[in-house]
Design a protein around this motif. Structure first.
Motif, PDB file in Angstrom:
ATOM      1  N   ALA A   1      -6.244   3.911   3.346  1.00 58.35           N
ATOM      2  CA  ALA A   1      -7.075   5.080   3.621  1.00 58.35           C
ATOM      3  C   ALA A   1      -6.347   6.157   4.427  1.00 58.35           C
ATOM      4  CB  ALA A   1      -8.328   4.636   4.377  1.00 58.35           C
ATOM      5  N   MET A   2      -5.125   5.903   4.818  1.00 52.91           N
ATOM      6  CA  MET A   2      -4.436   6.786   5.768  1.00 52.91           C
ATOM      7  C   MET A   2      -3.814   8.004   5.086  1.00 52.91           C
ATOM      8  SD  MET A   2      -1.544   5.413   8.288  1.00 52.91           S
ATOM      9  CE  MET A   2      -0.205   6.530   8.601  1.00 52.91           C
ATOM     10  N   ASP A   3      -4.104   9.154   5.653  1.00 53.86           N
ATOM     11  CA  ASP A   3      -3.483  10.399   5.161  1.00 53.86           C
ATOM     12  C   ASP A   3      -2.016  10.405   5.590  1.00 53.86           C
ATOM     13  OD1 ASP A   3      -2.648  12.927   4.619  1.00 53.86           O
ATOM     14  OD2 ASP A   3      -4.417  13.927   5.446  1.00 53.86           O
ATOM     15  N   PRO A   4      -1.079  10.541   4.665  1.00 55.05           N
ATOM     16  CA  PRO A   4       0.333  10.438   5.020  1.00 55.05           C
ATOM     17  C   PRO A   4       0.913  11.727   5.598  1.00 55.05           C
ATOM     18  CG  PRO A   4       0.127  10.796   2.686  1.00 55.05           C
ATOM     19  CD  PRO A   4      -1.273  10.754   3.229  1.00 55.05           C
ATOM     20  N   ALA A   5       0.055  12.753   5.870  1.00 52.18           N
ATOM     21  CA  ALA A   5       0.570  14.036   6.338  1.00 52.18           C
ATOM     22  C   ALA A   5       1.428  13.884   7.590  1.00 52.18           C
ATOM     23  CB  ALA A   5      -0.597  14.989   6.616  1.00 52.18           C
ATOM     24  N   LEU A   6       0.951  13.008   8.512  1.00 47.36           N
ATOM     25  CA  LEU A   6       1.691  12.837   9.764  1.00 47.36           C
ATOM     26  C   LEU A   6       3.061  12.212   9.507  1.00 47.36           C
ATOM     27  CD1 LEU A   6      -1.259  11.522  11.950  1.00 47.36           C
ATOM     28  CD2 LEU A   6      -0.134  13.726  12.159  1.00 47.36           C
TER      29      LEU A   6
ATOM     30  N   GLU B   1       0.791  -1.228   0.000  1.00 42.68           N
ATOM     31  CA  GLU B   1       0.000   0.000   0.000  1.00 42.68           C
ATOM     32  C   GLU B   1       0.820   1.273   0.000  1.00 42.68           C
ATOM     33  OE1 GLU B   1      -3.068   0.281  -0.502  1.00 42.68           O
ATOM     34  OE2 GLU B   1      -3.722  -1.797  -0.290  1.00 42.68           O
ATOM     35  N   ARG B   2       2.000   1.230   0.574  1.00 42.04           N
ATOM     36  CA  ARG B   2       2.718   2.485   0.791  1.00 42.04           C
ATOM     37  C   ARG B   2       4.083   2.548   0.131  1.00 42.04           C
ATOM     38  NH1 ARG B   2      -0.289   5.276   4.548  1.00 42.04           N
ATOM     39  NH2 ARG B   2       0.820   7.030   3.628  1.00 42.04           N
TER      40      ARG B   2
ATOM     41  N   TYR C   1      -7.936   8.906  15.889  1.00 40.93           N
ATOM     42  CA  TYR C   1      -7.419   8.125  14.775  1.00 40.93           C
ATOM     43  C   TYR C   1      -8.025   8.529  13.438  1.00 40.93           C
ATOM     44  CZ  TYR C   1      -6.065   5.383  18.773  1.00 40.93           C
ATOM     45  OH  TYR C   1      -5.546   4.993  19.966  1.00 40.93           O
ATOM     46  N   ALA C   2      -8.791   9.607  13.415  1.00 38.34           N
ATOM     47  CA  ALA C   2      -9.405  10.057  12.165  1.00 38.34           C
ATOM     48  C   ALA C   2      -8.329  10.707  11.292  1.00 38.34           C
ATOM     49  CB  ALA C   2     -10.519  11.032  12.455  1.00 38.34           C
ATOM     50  N   VAL C   3      -7.960  10.029  10.252  1.00 35.34           N
ATOM     51  CA  VAL C   3      -6.886  10.542   9.405  1.00 35.34           C
ATOM     52  C   VAL C   3      -7.374  10.892   8.011  1.00 35.34           C
ATOM     53  CG1 VAL C   3      -4.935   9.511  10.608  1.00 35.34           C
ATOM     54  CG2 VAL C   3      -6.232   8.171   8.955  1.00 35.34           C
ATOM     55  N   VAL C   4      -8.645  10.536   7.718  1.00 39.57           N
ATOM     56  CA  VAL C   4      -9.220  10.957   6.449  1.00 39.57           C
ATOM     57  C   VAL C   4     -10.015  12.215   6.745  1.00 39.57           C
ATOM     58  CG1 VAL C   4     -10.724  10.343   4.541  1.00 39.57           C
ATOM     59  CG2 VAL C   4      -9.360   8.581   5.647  1.00 39.57           C
ATOM     60  N   THR C   5      -9.464  13.329   6.372  1.00 41.52           N
ATOM     61  CA  THR C   5     -10.091  14.591   6.742  1.00 41.52           C
ATOM     62  C   THR C   5     -10.570  15.320   5.491  1.00 41.52           C
ATOM     63  OG1 THR C   5      -8.000  15.734   6.585  1.00 41.52           O
ATOM     64  CG2 THR C   5      -8.557  14.798   8.733  1.00 41.52           C
ATOM     65  N   GLY C   6     -11.025  16.542   5.694  1.00 42.01           N
ATOM     66  CA  GLY C   6     -11.527  17.322   4.581  1.00 42.01           C
ATOM     67  C   GLY C   6     -10.432  17.800   3.650  1.00 42.01           C
ATOM     68  N   LYS C   7      -9.208  17.754   4.135  1.00 43.41           N
ATOM     69  CA  LYS C   7      -8.113  18.200   3.283  1.00 43.41           C
ATOM     70  C   LYS C   7      -7.793  17.132   2.242  1.00 43.41           C
ATOM     71  CE  LYS C   7      -5.963  18.953   7.126  1.00 43.41           C
ATOM     72  NZ  LYS C   7      -4.901  19.098   8.106  1.00 43.41           N
TER      73      LYS C   7
ATOM     74  N   TRP D   1      12.102   3.887  10.236  1.00 46.55           N
ATOM     75  CA  TRP D   1      11.596   2.963  11.254  1.00 46.55           C
ATOM     76  C   TRP D   1      10.994   3.723  12.430  1.00 46.55           C
ATOM     77  CZ3 TRP D   1      13.471   3.133  16.200  1.00 46.55           C
ATOM     78  CH2 TRP D   1      14.733   3.740  16.410  1.00 46.55           C
ATOM     79  N   GLN D   2      11.564   4.918  12.705  1.00 43.75           N
ATOM     80  CA  GLN D   2      11.000   5.732  13.789  1.00 43.75           C
ATOM     81  C   GLN D   2       9.606   6.228  13.397  1.00 43.75           C
ATOM     82  OE1 GLN D   2      14.330   8.495  14.009  1.00 43.75           O
ATOM     83  NE2 GLN D   2      14.673   7.905  16.163  1.00 43.75           N
ATOM     84  N   THR D   3       9.486   6.622  12.133  1.00 42.69           N
ATOM     85  CA  THR D   3       8.182   7.077  11.636  1.00 42.69           C
ATOM     86  C   THR D   3       7.159   5.942  11.720  1.00 42.69           C
ATOM     87  OG1 THR D   3       9.356   8.499  10.101  1.00 42.69           O
ATOM     88  CG2 THR D   3       7.016   8.157   9.677  1.00 42.69           C
ATOM     89  N   ALA D   4       7.605   4.765  11.297  1.00 44.21           N
ATOM     90  CA  ALA D   4       6.693   3.616  11.316  1.00 44.21           C
ATOM     91  C   ALA D   4       6.265   3.296  12.748  1.00 44.21           C
ATOM     92  CB  ALA D   4       7.369   2.397  10.686  1.00 44.21           C
ATOM     93  N   TRP D   5       7.229   3.322  13.685  1.00 42.71           N
ATOM     94  CA  TRP D   5       6.957   2.929  15.073  1.00 42.71           C
ATOM     95  C   TRP D   5       6.139   3.982  15.810  1.00 42.71           C
ATOM     96  CZ3 TRP D   5       6.777  -1.339  17.605  1.00 42.71           C
ATOM     97  CH2 TRP D   5       6.803  -1.351  18.995  1.00 42.71           C
ATOM     98  N   ARG D   6       6.498   5.257  15.579  1.00 42.85           N
ATOM     99  CA  ARG D   6       5.877   6.320  16.377  1.00 42.85           C
ATOM    100  C   ARG D   6       4.669   6.977  15.706  1.00 42.85           C
ATOM    101  NH1 ARG D   6      10.926   9.479  19.155  1.00 42.85           N
ATOM    102  NH2 ARG D   6      11.667   7.730  20.379  1.00 42.85           N
ATOM    103  N   VAL D   7       4.576   6.846  14.396  1.00 42.58           N
ATOM    104  CA  VAL D   7       3.469   7.527  13.699  1.00 42.58           C
ATOM    105  C   VAL D   7       2.514   6.507  13.059  1.00 42.58           C
ATOM    106  CG1 VAL D   7       2.854   9.164  11.883  1.00 42.58           C
ATOM    107  CG2 VAL D   7       4.904   9.556  13.272  1.00 42.58           C
ATOM    108  N   THR D   8       3.072   5.703  12.141  1.00 38.34           N
ATOM    109  CA  THR D   8       2.197   4.822  11.365  1.00 38.34           C
ATOM    110  C   THR D   8       1.459   3.823  12.265  1.00 38.34           C
ATOM    111  OG1 THR D   8       3.856   4.995   9.639  1.00 38.34           O
ATOM    112  CG2 THR D   8       2.101   3.379   9.300  1.00 38.34           C
ATOM    113  N   LEU D   9       2.226   3.120  13.106  1.00 38.63           N
ATOM    114  CA  LEU D   9       1.588   2.088  13.941  1.00 38.63           C
ATOM    115  C   LEU D   9       0.540   2.671  14.891  1.00 38.63           C
ATOM    116  CD1 LEU D   9       4.351  -0.544  14.793  1.00 38.63           C
ATOM    117  CD2 LEU D   9       2.254  -0.872  13.491  1.00 38.63           C
ATOM    118  N   PRO D  10       0.847   3.762  15.607  1.00 38.80           N
ATOM    119  CA  PRO D  10      -0.205   4.325  16.474  1.00 38.80           C
ATOM    120  C   PRO D  10      -1.457   4.739  15.703  1.00 38.80           C
ATOM    121  CG  PRO D  10       1.923   5.219  17.081  1.00 38.80           C
ATOM    122  CD  PRO D  10       2.140   4.423  15.832  1.00 38.80           C
ATOM    123  N   VAL D  11      -1.269   5.300  14.500  1.00 40.33           N
ATOM    124  CA  VAL D  11      -2.442   5.715  13.716  1.00 40.33           C
ATOM    125  C   VAL D  11      -3.236   4.491  13.266  1.00 40.33           C
ATOM    126  CG1 VAL D  11      -3.155   6.791  11.547  1.00 40.33           C
ATOM    127  CG2 VAL D  11      -1.487   7.926  13.012  1.00 40.33           C
TER     128      VAL D  11
END
Lengths: 582, 361
Positions: free
Chosen positions: A188-193, A103-104, A298-304, A205-215
């Protein structure tokens, strides 16, 4: 009515009554009402002794006494917990990285991977289990024979007859399921974060651990709960690998109790166990509900507007390809080869010169063609109708639970989750009793496809609602609010805003429920008659009677028919822009 | 009156002409009535596991053979279904709900059918009157509700190559020898051990003591359907198989791979029965099916060739020769019939309790 949605109607809408919320609540009530009815029968069965329907039936607490005072019950449950935990660990460890790659990243051949992942469910579990027996059994395992010959060992070094090996094999079987559940969320995840993290200098790996996984947490939790519970109910691997070593899990224990060689099936004992499992499932549902309360986080699909960020794998591409290929070879190619091997032999035997001499197409020729056609047609109808109804009901339940403020809305989600805890065969008995003794004079569905549709839909509601819950949580309410401000009714919001955004998850869920319907083994056992025979039960009949050759031949024919349909499905989905296959 | 008599004679003659083609079944007036009614019903619906009734292959064979034998035009439709016990429970529930039964013919043993005998689930048929040339009253049991059609000799089903030691097993005590530890399996429900529990055989205490000592000897558990796994060598021997491997052993017949070994002190002849539910949708067609099974051709070409073993009561049957050869060696069989089972109540529950011992490692 609109108050249920928690918003005042826009001026343009005021003259029209907004029936959509009532409709959604109605659908949710009908669906969960069916769950409740079947659960009630299971609960009732746990207190009775004798054949249901018999006037001589007596009420008793003996099943509960026997269950709680029998140490074997606890051993079975402990085995099942270990098996399920191992299966879950392996499934998530394999599925999440593969889903992320698909997906990514710019991983090549995505339609092929998705097709292979979905194909995995078409390979019968008995072929997977027997394949591992032929590879790793201490007496007849080819790998063990080879290792003993090469290293001069006196004993076989490998063995799949233990709970952890069984769990690992089940985990590989369940990887596609976990993949589908997490891939939809990743898509469906907005990659902005993630982009923000990268801009801040975080390593991948830090992004995956601290951002992607929590989202991804709600989707991962849903997948984990679902996969763990499927592990609880898994039958093929424990039956073929575990029973021969006297390792009972929940499913093999239930099967053993319900198919006694003497006397009537002990529905009461199994129903009693089911009540216990329902209680455990209720706890899991409560935990899941608590996680859902954090939904807005966890809402990552926003109006933007956004486009999913596709990471370039660069030099990591080759190792990634090799890793995924290794998974497919071990988890899918080997069982598939096993299936082909079994289909060509008069009786199952390890590869040898004598076995090669016995190879023929007789198993294909000897298949009951008329029966196969009838069962195939029934299955095709079930595969089209069951996912459609299930997802219709699931969207309604998720919407009521997550987007309304009606009192006790959590009960819908709670009830929708519970069927997962009940062994399918017990549900089947409950459906039989309802069809025979309650619905017969109102809607005579016994012996028709409708009874199968009813039970399949109820059984799959837990999966459907996990998928739709996860997807709906990711969609920020600001989009719906904007639509309402522009005068859209609830129906309009659903049709024009939510459904298009939910579509990737619905597409994944639809195909997956269709495939689960295709391979469902236990549900038809009691309620399938000549009028509604599904394909899976025909194959299961062959397996039960040791006719592995015919079972394998029939499975290969269905696989050959399904493969182009699956490929076409993913290609159409890509063309429609519903799934990411760049 | 004269008209009725003439009609009956004509009818009998007409069916006799059809039957004469096969010339195996003498057409009695009673049978002629059944044939006529069956022809009107048009279909025989069978529901069972694949091995019972020989699945779709057996249905195809039965259709051709019955039509040829009785001059009918019946269709035999088979559908996969659950095992004996669960199917009996479904049939009973269908009857209680006023629903037609999902099978016209039910095949079973005395063990599964006995609980339903006083519940009026099965039709009483005067089998001996319908085919006196082949069916004697001794074959009819449970007050006409069950007709014996097959006999099996449960024993150790084993792989000749992987478990050559089985042929040296004389008595159950031999299974406790230390050198056999971990070399054989049994079923999770202790198939065949129920007869030992009878007071006039071993009784509960002795059997329980034996099973306690047997349990550590076991390599594991396997169902009676595990024939392929026995043939592959994964499971060297199954002590004891439900039916002497009769049905499951069919595809290995004459290949020298599998064999059945009867243990002297638990030798048993287990009878299989055909019965017709009272709410069968095609009862007369079901009677024809059952009668065909009892013909010489039916026994040889369908029951022996497709179902696995034929009926001991027929002196020219294969199982008769096999059992008599074993009897000549001094083996005494317990004949598990309805009378025997009813004379030993509670064996099913006692055996279920005993089976818990072998589940534990």
């Amino acid at each position: 009515m609109t108050a249920m949605a928690g918003k005042a109607p826009a001026p343009a809408e005021r003259r029209r009554r907004d029936w959509a919320p009532a409709g959604m609540v109605g659908v949710a009530m009908v669906a969960t009402g069916a769950v409740l009815a079947l659960l009630a029968v299971v609960f009732w069965l746990s207190f009775v002794e004798g054949t249901p329907g018999d006037p001589a039936l007596v009420y008793t607490l003996d099943h509960y006494r026997a269950m709680f005072f029998d140490s074997f019950t606890y051993r079975v449950l402990w085995n099942t917990v270990l098996f399920s935990a191992m299966a879950l660990s392996v499934a998530l460890a394999l599925a999440v990285p593969i889903a992320w790659l698909i997906e990514r990243t710019d991983f090549p051949g995505k339609p092929l991977i998705l097709t292979l992942m979905t194909t995995a469910l078409l390979i019968p579990g008995f072929a997977v289990s027997l394949g591992w027996v032929f590879l790793l059994h201490p007496k007849i395992g080819l790998v063990n024979h080879w290792l003993m010959a090469v290293f001069g060992l006196s004993e076989a070094p490998l063995d799949v007859g233990n709970i952890f090996a069984m769990g690992a094999i089940e985990g590989m079987n369940l990887t596609p399921l976990a993949f589908i559940m997490t891939a939809a969320a990743l898509r469906a995840m907005d990659p902005a974060l993630e982009e923000a993290a990268a801009t801040s200098g975080a390593r991948p790996w830090q992004t995956a651990w601290r951002v992607t996984l929590p989202v991804l947490w709600p989707a991962l939790l849903a997948a984990a709960i679902y996969v763990a519970t499927i592990g609880f109910a898994a039958f093929d691997v424990p039956a073929i690998l575990g029973l021969s070593r006297r390792i009972f899990t929940f499913s093999t224990y239930v099967f053993w109790v319900l198919t006694p060689s003497e006397g009537a099936p002990e529905y009461g004992s199994v129903a009693c166990l089911s009540v216990l499992m329902t209680a455990i499932a209720a706890l899991m549902s409560w935990a899941y509900r608590r996680a859902q309360r954090q939904a807005p986080k966890y809402a990552v699909v926003t109006g933007k507007g956004y486009r999913p960020r596709i990471a370039r794998l660069g030099r990591a591409k080759l190792p990634a390809i090799l890793g995924v290929a290794l998974y497919f070879v071990v988890a899918q190619l080997l069982p598939l080869l096993m299936l082909c091997w079994a289909a060509l032999l008069p009786y199952l035997q390890p590869p040898s010169a004598a076995a090669l001499a016995a190879v023929s197409l007789n198993n294909f020729r000897n298949l009951p063609q008329a029966l196969l056609w009838r069962a195939g047609t029934n299955t095709a109808i079930l595969m089209a109708v069951v996912p459609t109804i299930t997802l219709f009901a699931s969207v309604a339940i998720s919407w009521v639970v997550l987007r309304t403020r009606i009192r006790f809305r959590g009960v819908f989600d709670f009830l929708a989750f519970l069927p997962l805890a009940i062994p399918a065969i017990v549900f089947s008995v409950a459906a039989l009793l309802i069809a025979l003794f309650v619905l017969r004079s109102i809607v005579p569905i016994y012996g028709t496809l409708w009874i199968l549709i009813l039970v399949y839909v109820v059984a799959r509601l837990s999966y459907g609602t996990r998928m739709t819950n996860g997807a709906l949580i990711q969609i920020h309410t600001e989009l719906e609010e904007s639509a309402r401000v522009c005068g859209a009714s609830t129906g309009g919001v659903l049709r024009r805003v939510l459904l298009p955004l939910l579509m990737p998850s619905l597409v994944y869920a639809w195909i997956w429920i269709a495939l689960l319907t295709y391979r469902e083994l236990s549900l038809p056992v009691v309620i399938s008659t000549s009028g509604n025979l599904p394909f899976s039960y025909l194959v299961w009949g062959f397996v039960q009677d040791s006719a592995y050759g015919q079972a394998a031949a029939a499975s290969l024919i269905m696989l050959a028919l399904m493969l182009p349909i699956l490929l076409l499905y993913w290609l159409v989905a890509r063309r429609a822009g519903i799934v990411a296959l760049r | 009156m004269m008209f009725r008599l003439a009609a009956l004679v004509c009818l009998s003659s007409a069916f006799a002409i059809g039957a004469a083609q096969a010339a195996t079944v003498p057409m009695t007036p009673e049978l002629a009535k059944v044939v006529k009614a069956a022809e009107a019903e048009g279909t025989i619906s069978l529901r069972s596991t694949n091995t019972v009734f020989a699945g779709p292959e057996g249905a195809k064979f039965a259709q051709d053979a019955i039509n040829k034998t009785f001059g009918t035009h019946l269709t035999v439709a088979w559908t996969p279904g659950p095992a004996y016990g669960p199917l009996a429970a479904i049939l009973y529930q269908e009857k209680l709900a006023g629903q037609k039964s999902s099978t016209d013919v039910y095949t079973t043993t005395a063990v599964q059918m006995t609980p339903y005998l006083d519940k009026d689930l099965f039709r009483v048929v005067d089998w001996a009157k319908l085919m006196p040339s082949r069916i004697n009253p001794d074959m009819v049991e449970a007050e006409g509700r069950a007709l014996r059609f097959q006999t099996v000799l449960p024993g150790i089903l084993y792989n000749r190559k992987a478990a050559p030691w089985v042929s040296s097993i004389e008595t159950t005590a031999d299974l406790l020898k230390p050198e056999l530890k971990g070399k054989f399996y049994t079923t999770p429900f202790l198939a065949g051990f129920d007869v030992l529990l009878a007071n006039d055989v071993w009784g509960v205490p002795k059997t329980e003591d034996f099973v306690r000592r047997l349990s550590p000897q076991l390599a594991g558990l396997a169902g009676c359907e595990a024939t392929d796994r026995i043939a592959s060598g994964e499971i060297p021997a199954l002590v004891v198989d439900c039916s002497g491997g009769a049905v499951n052993r069919l595809k290995y017949r004459g290949k020298g791979i599998l064999a059945n070994h009867v243990i002297r002190d638990m030798a048993q002849k287990r009878e299989d029965y055909l019965a017709i539910p009272v709410n069968a949708p095609h009862p007369n067609a079901a009677i024809l099916y059952t009668l065909y099974v009892m013909t010489h051709e039916g026994q040889e070409r369908m029951v022996y060739d497709l179902f696995g073993d034929d009926l001991y009561d027929f002196p020219d049957s294969h199982i008769h020769r096999e059992a008599d050869a074993l009897a000549a060696k001094g083996i005494k069989f317990i004949d598990v019939t309805f009378d025997w089972w009813r004379a030993h109540p509670g064996l099913d529950k006692a055996n279920a309790a005993l089976a818990k011992l072998v589940r534990q490692r």
